[in-house]
Design a protein around this motif. Structure first.
Motif, PDB file in Angstrom:
ATOM      1  N   THR A 179       0.846  -1.186   0.000  1.00  0.00           N
ATOM      2  CA  THR A 179       0.000   0.000   0.000  1.00  0.00           C
ATOM      3  C   THR A 179       0.882   1.237   0.000  1.00  0.00           C
ATOM      4  O   THR A 179       2.047   1.192   0.409  1.00  0.00           O
ATOM      5  CB  THR A 179      -0.920   0.060   1.237  1.00  0.00           C
ATOM      6  OG1 THR A 179      -0.117   0.307   2.404  1.00  0.00           O
ATOM      7  CG2 THR A 179      -1.705  -1.241   1.432  1.00  0.00           C
ATOM      8  N   ASN A 180       0.310   2.326  -0.471  1.00  0.00           N
ATOM      9  CA  ASN A 180       1.025   3.600  -0.417  1.00  0.00           C
ATOM     10  C   ASN A 180       0.290   4.600   0.472  1.00  0.00           C
ATOM     11  O   ASN A 180       0.503   5.800   0.378  1.00  0.00           O
ATOM     12  CB  ASN A 180       1.204   4.176  -1.816  1.00  0.00           C
ATOM     13  CG  ASN A 180      -0.120   4.448  -2.518  1.00  0.00           C
ATOM     14  OD1 ASN A 180      -1.197   4.298  -1.921  1.00  0.00           O
ATOM     15  ND2 ASN A 180      -0.060   4.846  -3.771  1.00  0.00           N
ATOM     16  N   GLY A 181      -0.586   4.077   1.335  1.00  0.00           N
ATOM     17  CA  GLY A 181      -1.381   4.932   2.200  1.00  0.00           C
ATOM     18  C   GLY A 181      -2.686   5.368   1.569  1.00  0.00           C
ATOM     19  O   GLY A 181      -3.573   5.880   2.243  1.00  0.00           O
ATOM     20  N   ILE A 182      -2.835   5.145   0.261  1.00  0.00           N
ATOM     21  CA  ILE A 182      -4.041   5.545  -0.462  1.00  0.00           C
ATOM     22  C   ILE A 182      -4.652   4.359  -1.201  1.00  0.00           C
ATOM     23  O   ILE A 182      -5.832   4.072  -1.076  1.00  0.00           O
ATOM     24  CB  ILE A 182      -3.731   6.669  -1.466  1.00  0.00           C
ATOM     25  CG1 ILE A 182      -3.251   7.918  -0.712  1.00  0.00           C
ATOM     26  CG2 ILE A 182      -4.957   6.996  -2.319  1.00  0.00           C
ATOM     27  CD1 ILE A 182      -2.803   9.036  -1.625  1.00  0.00           C
ATOM     28  N   ALA A 183      -3.819   3.645  -1.959  1.00  0.00           N
ATOM     29  CA  ALA A 183      -4.270   2.516  -2.762  1.00  0.00           C
ATOM     30  C   ALA A 183      -3.572   1.235  -2.315  1.00  0.00           C
ATOM     31  O   ALA A 183      -2.536   1.269  -1.644  1.00  0.00           O
ATOM     32  CB  ALA A 183      -4.000   2.774  -4.243  1.00  0.00           C
ATOM     33  N   SER A 184      -4.144   0.095  -2.724  1.00  0.00           N
ATOM     34  CA  SER A 184      -3.548  -1.207  -2.445  1.00  0.00           C
ATOM     35  C   SER A 184      -3.179  -1.878  -3.759  1.00  0.00           C
ATOM     36  O   SER A 184      -3.917  -1.771  -4.744  1.00  0.00           O
ATOM     37  CB  SER A 184      -4.532  -2.093  -1.683  1.00  0.00           C
ATOM     38  OG  SER A 184      -4.836  -1.550  -0.419  1.00  0.00           O
TER      39      SER A 184
END
Length: 247
Positions: A113-118
């Motif tokens: 994850t990038n904190g927004i999307a998986s």
């Protein structure tokens, strides 16, 4: 009073309200990480729920759209799985759930994850493919975590294809999964295509009147086909009827 306390108060106000909706299923979806962003995600959902215009047919309080995209098609002719929600499963990077539905000859290499999307990444020999999960209204990762704090009830879904001719996508198993901390698992699979009406064949849109709960012990497993072109996606619109603070 901190952000977490503000969020809990707001969600408590929602749960105390008199919503005329009884969910038709005990199954629920789930969660994610990123502790600071997640609180904003739940609070945003709560705010939308309080101010949303109710749908006269479902009394929905809010809605959001989850988009699942297969950016590449290096692994040709194979449907690749993904998992939605399921905070408890997300803590294990979905390894157990993905492994149980993984196609032959394909290896699940990572969940990131990038904190927004998986992103789910797969390999087959030297070929690498990914599946990316996003939410248009809220960062998806915080939304997943937020459902470990507050359960929300979904009255129904709307399922859309980016390429309307790819109706084979409807036949991919769409399964509600409930698994407790001891590994005891219940599944409830549905077929999206079984809800398709004649007028839906040209639009790539299917309304799915299945009610369920999104909470911390429940997930949705599904797969996305190789459509023959890059960037094929599905969008799952979820219409929220109630928000409840969990113990």
């Amino acid at each position: 009073m901190g952000a977490y306390e503000d969020m809990m108060n707001e969600m408590s106000e929602l749960s105390d309200a008199n919503f005329n909706f009884e969910p038709g299923s005990d199954f629920e979806p789930q969660n994610a990480d990123s502790r600071s962003g997640n609180i904003l995600g739940v609070k945003g959902l709560a705010s939308q729920a309080k101010n949303a215009v109710r749908n006269p047919n479902t009394n929905n309080l809010a809605n959001f759209n989850i988009q699942v995209t297969r950016p590449t098609r290096a692994i040709v002719g194979v449907s690749l799985p993904f998992v939605l929600f399921g905070y408890q499963e997300e803590q294990n990077l979905y390894k157990s759930l993905i492994t149980s539905i993984l196609p032959a000859g394909v290896t699940f290499t990572s969940y990131t994850t990038n904190g927004i999307a998986s992103t789910f990444t797969y390999t087959s020999g030297a070929n690498v493919d990914t599946i990316v999960v996003t939410c248009k209204e809220y960062p998806y990762v915080p939304l997943v975590y937020s459902s470990s704090v507050n359960r929300f009830e979904v009255a129904y879904m709307r399922y859309r294809l980016s390429v309307t001719t790819q109706i084979a996508q409807y036949d991919e198993a769409f399964t509600f999964v409930k698994r407790n901390m001891f590994g005891i698992t219940e599944t409830n699979p549905i077929n999206i295509g079984s809800y398709q009406k004649p007028e839906d064949y040209n639009t790539g849109i299917v309304n799915v009147p299945v009610a369920y709960n999104v909470g911390k012990a429940k997930s949705i497993t599904h797969s996305i086909i190789d459509s023959g072109a890059a960037n094929f996606s599905i969008t799952i619109s979820m219409f929220v009827s109630k928000v409840v603070t969990q113990d």
